[in-house]
Design an enzyme around this catalytic site. Structure first.
Site, PDB file in Angstrom:
ATOM      1  CB  SER A  84      22.675  33.533 -32.082  1.00 52.16           C
ATOM      2  OG  SER A  84      21.459  33.005 -32.516  1.00 52.16           O
ATOM      3  CE1 TYR A 110      21.979  30.404 -30.100  1.00 51.31           C
ATOM      4  CE2 TYR A 110      23.850  29.221 -29.135  1.00 51.31           C
ATOM      5  CZ  TYR A 110      23.420  29.747 -30.082  1.00 51.31           C
ATOM      6  OH  TYR A 110      24.159  30.122 -31.172  1.00 51.31           O
TER       7      TYR A 110
HETATM    8  C1  GCO Z   1      18.470  26.522 -32.999  1.00 50.40           C
HETATM    9  C2  GCO Z   1      19.831  26.752 -33.755  1.00 50.40           C
HETATM   10  C3  GCO Z   1      19.927  28.217 -33.767  1.00 50.40           C
HETATM   11  C4  GCO Z   1      21.260  28.615 -34.654  1.00 50.40           C
HETATM   12  C5  GCO Z   1      22.059  29.827 -34.492  1.00 50.40           C
HETATM   13  C6  GCO Z   1      20.819  31.041 -35.104  1.00 50.40           C
HETATM   14  O1  GCO Z   1      18.371  25.678 -32.302  1.00 50.40           O
HETATM   15  O2  GCO Z   1      17.623  27.242 -33.138  1.00 50.40           O
HETATM   16  O3  GCO Z   1      20.820  26.015 -33.191  1.00 50.40           O
HETATM   17  O4  GCO Z   1      20.343  28.364 -32.266  1.00 50.40           O
HETATM   18  O5  GCO Z   1      22.302  27.688 -34.315  1.00 50.40           O
HETATM   19  O6  GCO Z   1      22.420  30.254 -33.317  1.00 50.40           O
HETATM   20  O7  GCO Z   1      21.816  32.084 -35.128  1.00 50.40           O
END
Ligand code: GCO
Length: 263
Positions: free
Chosen positions: A147, A160
Site C-alpha cells: 500500500s 493498517y
Molecule cells: C486510507 C485509504 C488507503 C488506501 C490504500 C493506499 O484510508 O488512507 O483507504 O489506505 O486504501 O491502502 O495505498
C-alpha cells in the site's frame, strides 16, 4: 521482445480476497493473460460463486475456495485441496486485507490485532504451504499487495500502515530466503483507488476526495483496472530477475511533495 514474456498460459494463480475490488481487478488481468484463476474469499460462498461466474463470463477459467487466511489449518487444508482439484499453484497473490480507520489512542487491542493478523500474519500463513510446493517444483511467483501506507502514515490508519509497512519488509525477507529457489517475491503498492474500501473517504464534498486528487500528479483516483498490468508483469516471465521490489501504482503521489493550491 517476445510477447510470451507477459503471457500466463498454463499457469495457475491463487488470488486471496478476489471476490471484489482491487483483488478482482488484478485476478481478471491475470486471467486475461492466460492464467487459470483460483479465487479465494472468506465472507460467503455466494460471493465467491458470483465472482467465479464473472470471471468465466470473461472467458477465464476459474474456481473458488472459501477460507480465512488467518486460519493456518484451514489454509493448509485448502492448499492441499486446491492442488489436488485444480493443480499446483504457480502464482500466489496475497491481496486479502482489512482496514480500520480509528485514531490509535481510540483503537482497541482487538481491532489492532484483527488488522495485523489479516494484513500481515495472513500473508505469512498463506505463503508457507504454497511456497513449499513451488520450491519442490522448481520455482514460482509471489505478489504481496502492499500500500502507499507501506511508505507513509496517515491519521486513523495506524494499524493498517504498520501491517502494510511490515508487509514491505516481509516481501523483502521472502525474496531473500526464496530467491535461490527461483521463487520471485515482489509487492504491488496501490495508491488511492476508487473502490468500496475507499468509498467513505471519496464521497462528493469529502475533504479527502479533493485533496487526494490535487495531491496526485495524475489528478485522479486510480481505477482498479490500472493494476492489471503490474499484476501480469510480476506474475510473468518478464519479471524473472525482479525480486524484493515493491511496484507502486499510485499516479505519482509518492513521487511528489505536492504543490500549493494556487500554483
Ligand atoms: C486510507 C485509504 C488507503 C488506501 C490504500 C493506499 O484510508 O488512507 O483507504 O489506505 O486504501 O491502502 O495505498
Amino acid at each position: 521482445m517476445s510477447t510470451d514474456l507477459f503471457r500466463l498460459d498454463g499457469k495457475r494463480a491463487l488470488v486471496t480476497g478476489a471476490t471484489h475490488g482491487l483483488g478482482m481487478a488484478m485476478a481478471r488481468g491475470l486471467g486475461r493473460a492466460g492464467a487459470t484463476l483460483i479465487v479465494n474469499g472468506h465472507s460467503s460462498q455466494e460471493r465467491i460463486d458470483a465472482a467465479v461466474e464473472s470471471y468465466r463470463a470473461d472467458g477465464i477459467e476459474a474456481s473458488g475456495y472459501l477460507f480465512d487466511v488467518t486460519d493456518a489449518e484451514a489454509v493448509r487444508q485448502s492448499v492441499e485441496r486446491i492442488e489436488a482439484e485444480v493443480g499446483p499453484i504457480d502464482v500466489l497473490v496475497n491481496n486479502a486485507a482489512v482496514i480500520e480507520r480509528t485514531p490509535l489512542l481510540d483503537m482497541t487491542v482487538e481491532a489492532w490485532k484483527r488488522v495485523v493478523e489479516t494484513d500481515l500474519t495472513g500473508v505469512f500463513v498463506m505463503s508457507q504451504p504454497v511456497v513449499r510446493g513451488m520450491i519442490e517444483r522448481g520455482g514460482g511467483k509471489v505478489i504481496n499487495i502492499c500500500s502507499m501506507m507501506s511508505e507513509l502514515g496517515r491519521d486513523s490508519v495506524g494499524a493498517y500502515a504498520a501491517a502494510k509497512g511490515g508487509l514491505k519488509m516481509l516481501t523483502r525477507s521472502m525474496a531473500t530466503e526464496w530467491g535461490r529457489h527461483n521463487v520471485q517475491v515482489n509487492g504491488i503498492g496501490p495508491g488511492y483507488f476508487a473502490t468500496d474500501q475507499t468509498a467513505p473517504i471519496r464521497e462528493d464534498g469529502h475533504p479527502f476526495n479533493e485533496w487526494i486528487i490535487s495531491r496526485t500528479p495524475a489528478g485522479r483516483w486510480g481505477d482498479p483496472s490500472d493494476l492489471e498490468g503490474a499484476a501480469v508483469f510480476l506474475a510473468a516471465p518478464a519479471s524473472d530477475f525482479v525480486n524484493g521490489h515493491v511496484l507502486y501504482v499510485d499516479g505519482g503521489i509518492l513521487a511528489t511533495i505536492g504543490r500549493p493550491q494556487d500554483a
